[in-house]
Design a protein around this motif. Structure first.
Motif, PDB file in Angstrom:
ATOM      1  N   ASP A   1      17.439  -0.682   0.344  1.00 21.47           N
ATOM      2  CA  ASP A   1      18.565  -1.078  -0.508  1.00 21.47           C
ATOM      3  C   ASP A   1      19.725  -1.620   0.326  1.00 21.47           C
ATOM      4  N   LYS A   2      20.055  -0.938   1.412  1.00 22.77           N
ATOM      5  CA  LYS A   2      21.169  -1.355   2.268  1.00 22.77           C
ATOM      6  C   LYS A   2      20.871  -2.661   3.008  1.00 22.77           C
ATOM      7  N   SER A   3      19.602  -3.009   3.124  1.00 22.01           N
ATOM      8  CA  SER A   3      19.189  -4.210   3.860  1.00 22.01           C
ATOM      9  C   SER A   3      18.843  -5.381   2.943  1.00 22.01           C
ATOM     10  N   ASN A   4      19.184  -5.277   1.660  1.00 19.10           N
ATOM     11  CA  ASN A   4      18.849  -6.317   0.677  1.00 19.10           C
ATOM     12  C   ASN A   4      17.339  -6.520   0.567  1.00 19.10           C
ATOM     13  N   LEU A   5      16.589  -5.437   0.706  1.00 18.42           N
ATOM     14  CA  LEU A   5      15.127  -5.486   0.640  1.00 18.42           C
ATOM     15  C   LEU A   5      14.581  -4.572  -0.454  1.00 18.42           C
ATOM     16  N   SER A   6      15.403  -4.189  -1.401  1.00 27.97           N
ATOM     17  CA  SER A   6      14.976  -3.234  -2.431  1.00 27.97           C
ATOM     18  C   SER A   6      13.777  -3.740  -3.235  1.00 27.97           C
ATOM     19  N   HIS A   7      13.642  -5.035  -3.339  1.00 23.93           N
ATOM     20  CA  HIS A   7      12.512  -5.577  -4.110  1.00 23.93           C
ATOM     21  C   HIS A   7      11.160  -5.269  -3.475  1.00 23.93           C
ATOM     22  N   LEU A   8      11.124  -4.936  -2.166  1.00 20.96           N
ATOM     23  CA  LEU A   8       9.857  -4.584  -1.528  1.00 20.96           C
ATOM     24  C   LEU A   8       9.283  -3.299  -2.113  1.00 20.96           C
ATOM     25  N   ALA A   9      10.144  -2.469  -2.693  1.00 22.79           N
ATOM     26  CA  ALA A   9       9.665  -1.243  -3.337  1.00 22.79           C
ATOM     27  C   ALA A   9       8.819  -1.569  -4.572  1.00 22.79           C
ATOM     28  N   GLU A  10       9.012  -2.746  -5.134  1.00 20.48           N
ATOM     29  CA  GLU A  10       8.261  -3.147  -6.326  1.00 20.48           C
ATOM     30  C   GLU A  10       6.871  -3.663  -5.999  1.00 20.48           C
ATOM     31  N   LEU A  11       6.614  -3.994  -4.759  1.00 17.04           N
ATOM     32  CA  LEU A  11       5.339  -4.604  -4.401  1.00 17.04           C
ATOM     33  C   LEU A  11       4.143  -3.711  -4.715  1.00 17.04           C
TER      34      LEU A  11
ATOM     35  N   ASN B   1       0.801  -1.224   0.000  1.00 16.58           N
ATOM     36  CA  ASN B   1       0.000   0.000   0.000  1.00 16.58           C
ATOM     37  C   ASN B   1       0.836   1.277   0.000  1.00 16.58           C
ATOM     38  N   MET B   2       2.148   1.144  -0.053  1.00 18.21           N
ATOM     39  CA  MET B   2       3.034   2.304   0.044  1.00 18.21           C
ATOM     40  C   MET B   2       3.827   2.470  -1.251  1.00 18.21           C
TER      41      MET B   2
END
Length: 181
Positions: free
Chosen positions: A167-177, A153-154
Motif C-alpha cells: 500500500d505504501k509503495s503504490n503496489l496495493s493492486h498486486l494483492a488482487e492478482l 501464487n500468494m
C-alpha cells in the motif's frame, strides 16, 4: 539499429486483431509530444521479450505478447525518464504489471529495450518500494518480488504487514492478482 553506440537487432511489432487482421503497432506522435500526424513505428529487442517472459512467468504466459501490443496500442500515458527514453505501462486487464522501457531512435521509430516488472528498480513503484523497505535489486531478486508468479501464487490478505508495504509503495493492486488470475 544503433542504440547506445552498439548495433542491435530489433523486430517490428505487429498486433493480431480478434478477426485475424494483422496491423503494425505504432504510437501517436502526440503521446511523445512530437509534431506531425504520422504514427511512430514500434520495434522490440529480443532482450525485452526475454525479460517479459522471465518476469511475467505465470500464468499469463500465453498472453504476454498480445498484452504487449495492447499496452502500446492503448497507451494514454508515458513516464518520461530522460530525453528520448520513457516507460509505457504494461497492463493485464486493469492491473498494471510493469513497464516497457523504450527509446526514441531518430529516423527509425521507438524501440522497446526491456521489460520492467512493476516492483523493479527503475519504475516509479519500484523506487517507492525501495524507499519504504530499503530493498535493493539483488534483494528483490532473492525474495522473488520481481516476478508475477510470486504475487499470483500468494494470498496477500493473509500477510497484513506485507500488504501495508505494498500500500505504501503504490503496489496495493498486486494483492488482487491472486484472486484475479
Amino acid at each position: 539499429v544503433r542504440i547506445d553506440g552498439e548495433n542491435r537487432t530489433v523486430y517490428r511489432l505487429y498486433h493480431i486483431e480478434y478477426n485475424g487482421e494483422v496491423t503494425p503497432v505504432t504510437l501517436a506522435p502526440s503521446l511523445l509530444n512530437e509534431p506531425g500526424s504520422e504514427p511512430i513505428v514500434v520495434y522490440i529487442q529480443k532482450h525485452a521479450l526475454y525479460r517479459l517472459e522471465q518476469r511475467i512467468d505465470a500464468p499469463l504466459q500465453d498472453d504476454i505478447i498480445f498484452l504487449l501490443s495492447n499496452s502500446i496500442l492503448l497507451a494514454t500515458e508515458l513516464v518520461i525518464i530522460k530525453s528520448g527514453s520513457f516507460l509505457i505501462p504494461y497492463y493485464y486487464e486493469n492491473l498494471k504489471l510493469g513497464y516497457l522501457a523504450c527509446q526514441r531512435i531518430e529516423n527509425v521509430g521507438v524501440v522497446i529495450k526491456t521489460f520492467l516488472f512493476i516492483t523493479n528498480s527503475g519504475t516509479p513503484e519500484g523506487f517507492a518500494l525501495d524507499k519504504v523497505t530499503g530493498l535493493k535489486k539483488d534483494d528483490k531478486k532473492f525474495l522473488l518480488v520481481d516476478k508475477l508468479s510470486t504475487f499470483a501464487n500468494m494470498d496477500i490478505s493473509e500477510l497484513p504487514s506485507f500488504k501495508k508495504i505494498l500500500d505504501k509503495s503504490n503496489l496495493s493492486h498486486l494483492a488482487e492478482l491472486h484472486e484475479n488470475i
